[in-house]
Design an enzyme around this catalytic site. Structure first.
Site, PDB file in Angstrom:
ATOM      1  N   ASP A 131      35.296  42.181  46.810  1.00 37.63           N
ATOM      2  CA  ASP A 131      34.584  42.163  48.080  1.00 37.63           C
ATOM      3  C   ASP A 131      35.110  43.367  48.883  1.00 37.63           C
ATOM      4  O   ASP A 131      34.724  44.503  48.635  1.00 37.63           O
ATOM      5  CB  ASP A 131      34.847  40.809  48.754  1.00 37.63           C
ATOM      6  N   LYS A 159      30.618  43.138  45.323  1.00 36.18           N
ATOM      7  CA  LYS A 159      29.846  43.248  46.578  1.00 36.18           C
ATOM      8  C   LYS A 159      30.160  44.615  47.155  1.00 36.18           C
ATOM      9  O   LYS A 159      30.865  44.738  48.156  1.00 36.18           O
ATOM     10  CB  LYS A 159      30.279  42.159  47.547  1.00 36.18           C
ATOM     11  N   PHE A 180      27.792  34.798  50.072  1.00 38.53           N
ATOM     12  CA  PHE A 180      28.889  34.056  49.466  1.00 38.53           C
ATOM     13  C   PHE A 180      28.392  33.311  48.238  1.00 38.53           C
ATOM     14  O   PHE A 180      27.553  32.418  48.331  1.00 38.53           O
ATOM     15  CB  PHE A 180      29.541  33.093  50.463  1.00 38.53           C
ATOM     16  N   ASP A 187      34.692  29.540  43.257  1.00 42.50           N
ATOM     17  CA  ASP A 187      34.722  28.304  44.037  1.00 42.50           C
ATOM     18  C   ASP A 187      34.465  28.539  45.515  1.00 42.50           C
ATOM     19  O   ASP A 187      34.501  29.659  46.006  1.00 42.50           O
ATOM     20  CB  ASP A 187      36.105  27.658  43.922  1.00 42.50           C
TER      21      ASP A 187
HETATM   22  P1  5GP Z   1      38.674  41.072  48.694  1.00 41.81           P
HETATM   23  O1  5GP Z   1      40.149  41.202  48.878  1.00 41.81           O
HETATM   24  O2  5GP Z   1      38.116  42.043  47.704  1.00 41.81           O
HETATM   25  O3  5GP Z   1      37.908  41.094  49.985  1.00 41.81           O
HETATM   26  O4  5GP Z   1      38.450  39.600  48.187  1.00 41.81           O
HETATM   27  C1  5GP Z   1      38.307  39.277  46.846  1.00 41.81           C
HETATM   28  C2  5GP Z   1      38.572  37.800  46.663  1.00 41.81           C
HETATM   29  O5  5GP Z   1      37.905  37.038  47.683  1.00 41.81           O
HETATM   30  C3  5GP Z   1      37.990  37.359  45.343  1.00 41.81           C
HETATM   31  O6  5GP Z   1      38.941  37.452  44.300  1.00 41.81           O
HETATM   32  C4  5GP Z   1      37.580  35.938  45.666  1.00 41.81           C
HETATM   33  O7  5GP Z   1      38.690  35.097  45.499  1.00 41.81           O
HETATM   34  C5  5GP Z   1      37.199  35.968  47.121  1.00 41.81           C
HETATM   35  N1  5GP Z   1      35.744  36.183  47.330  1.00 41.81           N
HETATM   36  C6  5GP Z   1      35.144  37.260  47.897  1.00 41.81           C
HETATM   37  N2  5GP Z   1      33.811  37.114  47.943  1.00 41.81           N
HETATM   38  C7  5GP Z   1      33.556  35.914  47.384  1.00 41.81           C
HETATM   39  C8  5GP Z   1      32.343  35.186  47.130  1.00 41.81           C
HETATM   40  O8  5GP Z   1      31.207  35.589  47.415  1.00 41.81           O
HETATM   41  N3  5GP Z   1      32.486  33.956  46.519  1.00 41.81           N
HETATM   42  C9  5GP Z   1      33.703  33.449  46.179  1.00 41.81           C
HETATM   43  N4  5GP Z   1      33.707  32.253  45.607  1.00 41.81           N
HETATM   44  N5  5GP Z   1      34.862  34.110  46.399  1.00 41.81           N
HETATM   45  C10 5GP Z   1      34.784  35.327  46.995  1.00 41.81           C
END
Ligand code: 5GP
Ligand code: MG
Length: 208
Positions: A131, A159, A180, A187
Protein backbone atom coordinates in the site's frame (compact mmCIF):
# COMPACT_ATOMS: atom_id res chain seq x y z
CA UNK A 1 4.38 -8.36 -24.93
CA UNK A 2 4.52 -7.56 -21.22
CA UNK A 3 4.93 -9.92 -18.29
CA UNK A 4 4.29 -6.99 -15.94
CA UNK A 5 1.37 -6.57 -13.53
CA UNK A 6 -2.24 -6.87 -14.66
CA UNK A 7 -3.88 -3.50 -14.04
CA UNK A 8 -7.39 -3.78 -12.59
CA UNK A 9 -7.92 -0.12 -11.81
CA UNK A 10 -10.30 0.52 -14.71
CA UNK A 11 -11.86 -2.89 -14.99
CA UNK A 12 -15.52 -3.55 -14.26
CA UNK A 13 -15.71 -5.64 -11.05
CA UNK A 14 -17.75 -8.84 -10.67
CA UNK A 15 -20.97 -8.99 -8.66
CA UNK A 16 -21.06 -11.25 -5.62
CA UNK A 17 -23.62 -13.61 -7.12
CA UNK A 18 -21.47 -14.28 -10.18
CA UNK A 19 -19.32 -16.47 -7.92
CA UNK A 20 -19.84 -18.75 -4.97
CA UNK A 21 -19.32 -16.63 -1.87
CA UNK A 22 -19.69 -17.93 1.66
CA UNK A 23 -22.98 -16.66 3.17
CA UNK A 24 -21.12 -15.68 6.29
CA UNK A 25 -19.16 -13.11 4.25
CA UNK A 26 -21.75 -11.94 1.72
CA UNK A 27 -23.29 -9.03 3.62
CA UNK A 28 -19.89 -7.47 4.30
CA UNK A 29 -18.65 -7.40 0.72
CA UNK A 30 -19.15 -4.79 -1.98
CA UNK A 31 -18.00 -6.79 -5.03
CA UNK A 32 -15.49 -9.39 -6.21
CA UNK A 33 -12.37 -7.89 -7.74
CA UNK A 34 -10.71 -11.17 -8.75
CA UNK A 35 -11.80 -14.78 -8.74
CA UNK A 36 -9.68 -17.47 -7.15
CA UNK A 37 -9.02 -18.96 -10.60
CA UNK A 38 -7.69 -15.69 -11.99
CA UNK A 39 -5.42 -15.25 -8.99
CA UNK A 40 -3.98 -18.76 -9.26
CA UNK A 41 -3.36 -18.46 -12.99
CA UNK A 42 -1.47 -15.24 -12.42
CA UNK A 43 0.53 -16.91 -9.62
CA UNK A 44 1.71 -19.45 -12.20
CA UNK A 45 2.76 -16.58 -14.47
CA UNK A 46 4.69 -14.98 -11.62
CA UNK A 47 6.41 -18.27 -10.79
CA UNK A 48 7.52 -18.56 -14.41
CA UNK A 49 8.90 -15.00 -14.36
CA UNK A 50 10.75 -15.68 -11.09
CA UNK A 51 12.19 -18.90 -12.52
CA UNK A 52 13.41 -17.07 -15.65
CA UNK A 53 15.00 -14.32 -13.57
CA UNK A 54 16.98 -16.55 -11.21
CA UNK A 55 17.95 -19.00 -13.96
CA UNK A 56 19.60 -16.06 -15.73
CA UNK A 57 21.87 -15.44 -12.71
CA UNK A 58 25.00 -17.24 -11.48
CA UNK A 59 25.44 -19.00 -8.10
CA UNK A 60 21.86 -18.65 -6.98
CA UNK A 61 20.89 -19.81 -3.49
CA UNK A 62 17.25 -18.79 -3.18
CA UNK A 63 15.72 -18.14 0.23
CA UNK A 64 12.01 -17.35 -0.14
CA UNK A 65 10.45 -15.58 2.83
CA UNK A 66 6.71 -15.35 3.44
CA UNK A 67 5.59 -12.13 5.12
CA UNK A 68 3.00 -13.38 7.62
CA UNK A 69 0.14 -13.70 7.78
CA UNK A 70 -1.46 -12.24 4.67
CA UNK A 71 0.94 -13.82 2.18
CA UNK A 72 0.47 -17.41 3.40
CA UNK A 73 -1.90 -18.48 0.60
CA UNK A 74 0.16 -16.75 -2.07
CA UNK A 75 3.38 -18.30 -0.74
CA UNK A 76 1.85 -21.78 -0.63
CA UNK A 77 0.73 -21.51 -4.24
CA UNK A 78 3.85 -19.75 -5.58
CA UNK A 79 6.81 -21.68 -4.19
CA UNK A 80 6.00 -25.14 -5.64
CA UNK A 81 5.60 -23.52 -9.08
CA UNK A 82 9.10 -21.99 -9.03
CA UNK A 83 11.41 -24.40 -10.85
CA UNK A 84 14.87 -22.85 -10.65
CA UNK A 85 18.09 -24.78 -11.19
CA UNK A 86 19.28 -23.84 -7.70
CA UNK A 87 18.62 -24.69 -4.06
CA UNK A 88 15.45 -23.15 -2.61
CA UNK A 89 14.81 -22.71 1.10
CA UNK A 90 11.76 -21.27 2.85
CA UNK A 91 11.24 -18.98 5.80
CA UNK A 92 8.76 -16.61 7.41
CA UNK A 93 8.86 -13.00 8.53
CA UNK A 94 6.35 -11.29 10.79
CA UNK A 95 5.95 -7.58 10.13
CA UNK A 96 3.46 -5.36 11.91
CA UNK A 97 3.01 -1.67 11.60
CA UNK A 98 2.17 -0.04 14.89
CA UNK A 99 -1.21 1.60 14.52
CA UNK A 100 -2.87 1.54 17.91
CA UNK A 101 -2.59 4.90 19.63
CA UNK A 102 -0.20 6.20 17.02
CA UNK A 103 -2.17 7.32 13.99
CA UNK A 104 -0.13 7.47 10.81
CA UNK A 105 2.85 5.85 12.49
CA UNK A 106 5.53 4.60 10.14
CA UNK A 107 7.17 2.36 12.74
CA UNK A 108 7.18 -1.29 11.78
CA UNK A 109 8.22 -4.19 13.95
CA UNK A 110 9.94 -7.00 12.06
CA UNK A 111 10.27 -10.39 13.78
CA UNK A 112 10.90 -14.09 13.30
CA UNK A 113 13.35 -13.97 10.43
CA UNK A 114 16.11 -16.55 10.64
CA UNK A 115 19.20 -14.33 10.62
CA UNK A 116 21.65 -17.20 10.19
CA UNK A 117 20.17 -18.13 6.81
CA UNK A 118 20.35 -14.70 5.20
CA UNK A 119 24.05 -14.10 4.62
CA UNK A 120 25.11 -14.80 1.03
CA UNK A 121 21.65 -15.97 -0.06
CA UNK A 122 19.27 -14.54 -2.65
CA UNK A 123 16.28 -13.39 -0.65
CA UNK A 124 12.84 -13.35 -2.25
CA UNK A 125 10.39 -11.43 -0.05
CA UNK A 126 6.87 -12.72 -0.70
CA UNK A 127 4.20 -10.14 0.19
CA UNK A 128 0.43 -10.12 -0.10
CA UNK A 129 -0.11 -6.43 -0.76
CA UNK A 130 1.82 -3.18 -0.89
CA UNK A 131 0.00 0.00 0.00
CA UNK A 132 2.04 3.01 1.18
CA UNK A 133 5.16 0.87 1.20
CA UNK A 134 6.42 1.38 4.76
CA UNK A 135 5.95 -2.25 5.85
CA UNK A 136 7.95 -3.63 2.96
CA UNK A 137 10.69 -1.00 3.33
CA UNK A 138 11.13 -1.99 7.00
CA UNK A 139 11.44 -5.67 6.01
CA UNK A 140 14.05 -4.84 3.37
CA UNK A 141 16.06 -2.62 5.74
CA UNK A 142 16.06 -5.41 8.30
CA UNK A 143 17.20 -8.06 5.83
CA UNK A 144 20.00 -5.85 4.52
CA UNK A 145 21.65 -5.86 7.94
CA UNK A 146 22.52 -9.56 7.53
CA UNK A 147 24.39 -9.34 4.18
CA UNK A 148 22.26 -11.22 1.67
CA UNK A 149 23.61 -11.70 -1.86
CA UNK A 150 20.46 -10.07 -3.26
CA UNK A 151 16.93 -9.06 -2.27
CA UNK A 152 13.91 -9.08 -4.60
CA UNK A 153 10.23 -8.63 -3.88
CA UNK A 154 7.24 -10.59 -5.18
CA UNK A 155 3.87 -9.11 -4.27
CA UNK A 156 0.51 -10.45 -5.35
CA UNK A 157 -1.34 -7.12 -5.15
CA UNK A 158 -0.14 -3.53 -5.35
CA UNK A 159 -2.12 -0.35 -4.61
CA UNK A 160 0.46 1.61 -6.51
CA UNK A 161 -1.53 4.88 -6.58
CA UNK A 162 -1.19 5.04 -2.81
CA UNK A 163 2.58 4.65 -2.55
CA UNK A 164 4.37 7.08 -0.22
CA UNK A 165 7.93 5.80 -0.67
CA UNK A 166 9.61 4.37 -3.72
CA UNK A 167 10.42 0.65 -3.63
CA UNK A 168 11.82 -1.52 -6.38
CA UNK A 169 9.36 -4.40 -6.82
CA UNK A 170 10.45 -6.93 -9.42
CA UNK A 171 7.43 -9.26 -9.47
CA UNK A 172 3.86 -7.93 -9.14
CA UNK A 173 0.68 -9.91 -9.74
CA UNK A 174 -2.02 -7.25 -10.02
CA UNK A 175 -2.24 -3.49 -9.71
CA UNK A 176 -5.49 -2.83 -7.84
CA UNK A 177 -7.60 0.24 -7.07
CA UNK A 178 -7.26 2.04 -3.75
CA UNK A 179 -9.95 0.03 -1.96
CA UNK A 180 -9.70 -2.17 1.13
CA UNK A 181 -9.58 -5.75 -0.10
CA UNK A 182 -9.97 -9.06 1.73
CA UNK A 183 -9.81 -12.74 0.83
CA UNK A 184 -7.19 -15.10 -0.61
CA UNK A 185 -5.34 -14.82 2.72
CA UNK A 186 -5.94 -11.11 3.37
CA UNK A 187 -7.89 -10.21 6.49
CA UNK A 188 -9.76 -7.47 8.22
CA UNK A 189 -9.41 -7.93 11.98
CA UNK A 190 -8.40 -11.58 11.37
CA UNK A 191 -11.56 -12.38 9.38
CA UNK A 192 -12.14 -13.12 5.67
CA UNK A 193 -8.77 -14.82 5.05
CA UNK A 194 -10.72 -17.96 4.11
CA UNK A 195 -12.72 -16.18 1.40
CA UNK A 196 -11.52 -17.79 -1.83
CA UNK A 197 -11.71 -14.73 -4.06
CA UNK A 198 -10.40 -11.19 -3.62
CA UNK A 199 -13.25 -8.83 -2.69
CA UNK A 200 -13.79 -5.27 -1.55
CA UNK A 201 -15.07 -4.86 2.00
CA UNK A 202 -18.00 -2.48 2.63
CA UNK A 203 -17.50 0.68 4.68
CA UNK A 204 -20.02 -0.63 7.22
CA UNK A 205 -18.03 -3.83 7.81
CA UNK A 206 -14.86 -1.79 8.32
CA UNK A 207 -16.54 0.44 10.88
CA UNK A 208 -18.36 -2.35 12.73
P1 5GP B 1 1.93 -0.37 3.80
O1 5GP B 1 2.98 -0.28 4.86
O2 5GP B 1 2.47 -0.71 2.45
O3 5GP B 1 1.03 0.84 3.75
O4 5GP B 1 0.95 -1.50 4.29
C1 5GP B 1 1.03 -2.81 3.84
C2 5GP B 1 0.28 -3.70 4.81
O5 5GP B 1 -0.98 -3.12 5.17
C3 5GP B 1 -0.02 -5.01 4.13
O6 5GP B 1 1.00 -5.96 4.35
C4 5GP B 1 -1.34 -5.38 4.78
O7 5GP B 1 -1.08 -6.03 5.99
C5 5GP B 1 -2.01 -4.06 5.06
N1 5GP B 1 -2.93 -3.64 3.98
C6 5GP B 1 -2.80 -2.57 3.15
N2 5GP B 1 -3.83 -2.48 2.30
C7 5GP B 1 -4.64 -3.52 2.59
C8 5GP B 1 -5.88 -3.98 2.04
O8 5GP B 1 -6.49 -3.43 1.10
N3 5GP B 1 -6.42 -5.12 2.61
C9 5GP B 1 -5.81 -5.77 3.64
N4 5GP B 1 -6.44 -6.84 4.10
N5 5GP B 1 -4.64 -5.37 4.17
C10 5GP B 1 -4.06 -4.25 3.65
MG1 MG C 1 1.68 -8.13 4.05
Amino acid sequence: MSSGPIDLRDREPYTLDQFRVNNEHKDDLEYVLLSEGEIESRVSGLAAAITREYDSRENVDLYANCVLKGAMRFFGALIPRIEVRAPVSEGVIRASRYRAGKPGSKETEVRWLDRDLIEGRDILVVEDIIDEGYTLQAVIDHLEEYNPQSIEVATLFDKVSNRKIEIDVKFTGFTIPDEFVVGYGLDYDERYRNLRHLAVLTEEARNA
